[in-house]
Every structure is written in structure tokens, then in C-alpha cells.
Design a protein around this motif. Structure first.
Motif, PDB file in Angstrom:
ATOM      1  N   SER A 199      14.720  -1.303   1.016  1.00 35.00           N
ATOM      2  CA  SER A 199      16.143  -2.176  -0.519  1.00 35.00           C
ATOM      3  C   SER A 199      15.829  -3.310  -0.646  1.00 35.00           C
ATOM      4  N   ASN A 200      15.032  -4.409   0.523  1.00 31.34           N
ATOM      5  CA  ASN A 200      15.526  -5.596   0.248  1.00 31.34           C
ATOM      6  C   ASN A 200      14.072  -6.000  -0.937  1.00 31.34           C
ATOM      7  N   THR A 201      12.970  -5.234  -0.910  1.00 29.89           N
ATOM      8  CA  THR A 201      12.215  -6.078  -1.947  1.00 29.89           C
ATOM      9  C   THR A 201      12.698  -4.553  -3.209  1.00 29.89           C
ATOM     10  N   GLY A 202      13.247  -3.810  -3.168  1.00 29.75           N
ATOM     11  CA  GLY A 202      12.912  -2.856  -4.757  1.00 29.75           C
ATOM     12  C   GLY A 202      11.165  -2.520  -4.996  1.00 29.75           C
ATOM     13  N   GLY A 203      10.526  -2.180  -3.596  1.00 30.01           N
ATOM     14  CA  GLY A 203       9.295  -1.972  -3.494  1.00 30.01           C
ATOM     15  C   GLY A 203       9.344  -0.207  -3.190  1.00 30.01           C
ATOM     16  N   LEU A 204       8.372   0.506  -4.316  1.00 34.43           N
ATOM     17  CA  LEU A 204       8.698   2.051  -3.986  1.00 34.43           C
ATOM     18  C   LEU A 204       7.134   2.510  -3.285  1.00 34.43           C
ATOM     19  N   PHE A 205       7.017   3.412  -2.779  1.00 34.95           N
ATOM     20  CA  PHE A 205       5.826   3.420  -1.839  1.00 34.95           C
ATOM     21  C   PHE A 205       5.605   4.856  -1.433  1.00 34.95           C
ATOM     22  N   ARG A 206       4.499   5.422  -1.793  1.00 38.40           N
ATOM     23  CA  ARG A 206       3.626   6.361  -0.895  1.00 38.40           C
ATOM     24  C   ARG A 206       2.921   6.806   0.304  1.00 38.40           C
ATOM     25  N   GLY A 211       1.350   7.573   8.639  1.00 40.72           N
ATOM     26  CA  GLY A 211       1.964   6.593   8.246  1.00 40.72           C
ATOM     27  C   GLY A 211       1.474   5.778   7.220  1.00 40.72           C
ATOM     28  N   THR A 212       0.540   5.563   6.969  1.00 37.06           N
ATOM     29  CA  THR A 212      -0.433   4.679   5.855  1.00 37.06           C
ATOM     30  C   THR A 212       0.483   4.128   4.261  1.00 37.06           C
ATOM     31  N   THR A 213       0.961   3.157   4.181  1.00 37.42           N
ATOM     32  CA  THR A 213       1.752   3.199   2.910  1.00 37.42           C
ATOM     33  C   THR A 213       0.750   2.218   1.404  1.00 37.42           C
ATOM     34  N   SER A 214       0.979   2.918   0.829  1.00 35.67           N
ATOM     35  CA  SER A 214       0.972   2.095  -0.011  1.00 35.67           C
ATOM     36  C   SER A 214       1.073   2.392  -1.371  1.00 35.67           C
ATOM     37  N   ARG A 215       1.462   0.754  -2.365  1.00 38.19           N
ATOM     38  CA  ARG A 215       2.406   1.001  -3.468  1.00 38.19           C
ATOM     39  C   ARG A 215       2.642   1.348  -4.415  1.00 38.19           C
ATOM     40  N   ILE A 216       3.475   2.099  -4.260  1.00 37.02           N
ATOM     41  CA  ILE A 216       3.462   3.212  -5.982  1.00 37.02           C
ATOM     42  C   ILE A 216       3.802   2.028  -6.704  1.00 37.02           C
ATOM     43  N   ASP A 217       2.115   1.832  -8.375  1.00 34.06           N
ATOM     44  CA  ASP A 217       2.730   1.190  -9.108  1.00 34.06           C
ATOM     45  C   ASP A 217       3.859   2.219  -9.942  1.00 34.06           C
ATOM     46  N   LEU A 218       4.791   0.809 -10.628  1.00 34.61           N
ATOM     47  CA  LEU A 218       5.622   0.911 -11.422  1.00 34.61           C
ATOM     48  C   LEU A 218       5.789   0.609 -12.902  1.00 34.61           C
ATOM     49  N   HIS A 219       4.364  -0.213 -12.844  1.00 33.19           N
ATOM     50  CA  HIS A 219       3.909  -0.725 -13.915  1.00 33.19           C
ATOM     51  C   HIS A 219       5.028  -2.176 -14.284  1.00 33.19           C
ATOM     52  N   GLY A 220       5.156  -3.041 -13.377  1.00 32.11           N
ATOM     53  CA  GLY A 220       6.497  -3.830 -13.483  1.00 32.11           C
ATOM     54  C   GLY A 220       7.577  -3.928 -13.747  1.00 32.11           C
TER      55      GLY A 220
END
Length: 307
Positions: A199-206, A211-220
């Protein structure tokens, strides 16, 4: 007319009406269902769960009570009195069991939706925490903690409720900071991973099973104030609570990439927190976080056409 012919004519007429209305003759269409579901004054809703039937379940931030409403009429009642601590995110399984995240209590409960009885309780956080949301996968219930970088897993082998919780530390791209971190949670379209919004960054993660997380590419794009998530096929609905918006994303199968295809708002929204679907509609509880809560503060949930 012979009785047999009369009977056949009646059957044909019923079938024609059913096709025309999208269901049994006389059944309400989605457009005839109420678009506002009143909830008890002072209830402070946050979570919603809808099963296969036209019944929605809401949890109270005020005291943890569970309210069940009939989406056909808008009427409902408390089915499970709360423990005095919050009920936050919720999901219902095919056995009529409601899995409830316990917020600041750091726990989870499983409730029988037919009787309101608590089937099991679990201590999740070992210290202070905020157990925020839950998703049910084929073999587990997974809970987020917005204060601690960990997911809590309840294995459901053969559907049986476990004795203990498994704590899965989060590593990788998702880094916790000040404010509300991991919040809403969903499965990836291929079912091989999980999706978490921060919520605080707006990032979406897989998130994978370790438990390993990777940022989902939302194209900006990003999802500030991201809260509840709902996956349907490859479409992900993400509620952005304080900006009164539902973002609609199209994901790839693995959940590693996605694009925001539209954002939806409504005059009915008053800080919606999460989302569930029934028929051709989305249902969202209005948490009204910008309104000081009081025992007589009115609350509701609202319905919008599914984008």
C-alpha cells in the motif's frame, strides 16, 4: 386441450422465460439487485467475502463481528459475534468456512457460515503485527501482515484445518517501510504463485512458495493506496482505497507482468477497501476512513457493474 399438451406448453413457456431473463422465471436480474447494502451503524466494515450463492459476509473493524447480507434484498444480520478485536480481510471456501484475518490482534479465525461458530483460531504474529488479508489456494490459506515481512500459511491437506501455522519470511524485491506494507493478496493466473500489493509504495509483487518476492512489471504504473485484490482469469481488480478507485489490470499467466487497462471510480465510493464479485457486479464495502467513527456512523457496501 389435452392435459399432456397443456403440460408441454407450460414447460416451454417457463423455459422461454428463463432464457429471456437469464435464470428461472421471476428471478431477479443483476440490474434489479440493490446497489447499496446497508450495514449496522458503527460497524466499520473492511472485508467482504461472497460464496457461490447470493450471500455476502462482512467483517467489523470495531469488534470483529460477522454480518451476512442477502444480495437480492439487501437485508442481513450478525451471524457471529466478534471477539472484541478486528475482522479484516476474509475469504470463503467451498465448505462454507470463512477465513478471517484478525488485524491488530495478530491472529486468524475460521468460522462456519451456517452456524456462526468459530471452528479454529490461530496465533499468527509472534509480536505486534497487522494481519490484513487472506487468499485461499488449492491447498492453503495465506495471510498477509502489513507490519512484518512474512506470510502466514495454513496448510489445508484434504481440506482439513491444521493444528499449526507456517511462517514464511518475505525476501527479495518487497522491502518493508513506514506505513502499511503488504496488504491485499491474490493467486497468480497460473496458480503457481501469489500476488501482493504494497500500500505505501503502490508496488505489486509476485511471491513464490518460499517467500521470495519479485516486482511485477506494470510498465511505469503503480497502485498507491492499494488494498484488496480480486483475480478473475487474467484480470486483476485492485482497490485503491483512499483515492476511491478500482484499477483493472491485465496480467500474463505467470503474474510477472501486467498493464493497467483502466481505472474505475463511482459516486457511491466512500473509501472502499476490498472487492468481491457476484454475477456481473463487483461489491465493495465503504470503510469511510476519512469519517471519524462513532456508534451511530452509518455504513454500507455498494455494487458497480464489473468493468
Amino acid at each position: 386441450m389435452l392435459p399432456t399438451i397443456r403440460l408441454l406448453c407450460a414447460i416451454v413457456t417457463t423455459l422461454v422465460l428463463a432464457v429471456a431473463t437469464g435464470g428461472p422465471a421471476g428471478a431477479a436480474t443483476d440490474r434489479e439487485l440493490p446497489e447499496s447494502i446497508p450495514l449496522p451503524n458503527g460497524f466499520r466494515p473492511e472485508g467482504i467475502a461472497i460464496g457461490s450463492g447470493p450471500l455476502a459476509y462482512f467483517g467489523s473493524l470495531a469488534n470483529g463481528s460477522i454480518y451476512r447480507a442477502d444480495l437480492r434484498t439487501g437485508r442481513g444480520a450478525i451471524i457471529s459475534e466478534g471477539p472484541g478485536t478486528p475482522s479484516v480481510g476474509m475469504k470463503i471456501d467451498g465448505r462454507g468456512r470463512l477465513f478471517v484475518a484478525g488485524g491488530t490482534a495478530g491472529d486468524a479465525r475460521v468460522i462456519d457460515t451456517r452456524t456462526g461458530r468459530v471452528l479454529a483460531s490461530y496465533r499468527l504474529a509472534t509480536g505486534a503485527g497487522f494481519v490484513n488479508d487472506v487468499i485461499l489456494t488449492r491447498d492453503a490459506a495465506w495471510f498477509t501482515d502489513s507490519a512484518n515481512p512474512v506470510l502466514y500459511k495454513l496448510p489445508l491437506r484434504g481440506g482439513r484445518l491444521p493444528a499449526d501455522v507456517v511462517r514464511v519470511p518475505l525476501t527479495g524485491d518487497l522491502v518493508y517501510g513506514t506505513g502499511i506494507n503488504a496488504n491485499g493478496i491474490a493467486a497468480t493466473p497460473d496458480g503457481r504463485g501469489l500476488i501482493v500489493v504494497q500500500s505505501n509504495t503502490g508496488g505489486l509483487f509476485r511471491v513464490d512458495g518460499s517467500g521470495t518476492t519479485s516486482r511485477i512489471d506494470l510498465h511505469g504504473e503503480s497502485l498507491p493506496q492499494g488494498d484488496g485484490l480480486l483475480l478473475r482469469g487474467r484480470t486483476l481488480y485492485a482497490v485503491q482505497n483512499r483515492i476511491n478507485t478500482v484499477a483493472v489490470l491485465r496480467l500474463n499467466a505467470a503474474g510477472t507482468e501486467g498493464r493497467v487497462v483502466r481505472r474505475v471510480t463511482s459516486a457511491l465510493f466512500d473509501v472502499p477497501t476490498t472487492v468481491a464479485a457476484f454475477g456481473s457486479r463487483l461489491y465493495l464495502p465503504n470503510a469511510r476512513f476519512t469519517t471519524p467513527p462513532a456508534p451511530d456512523t452509518p455504513y454500507n457496501a455498494v455494487a458497480i457493474p464489473r468493468p
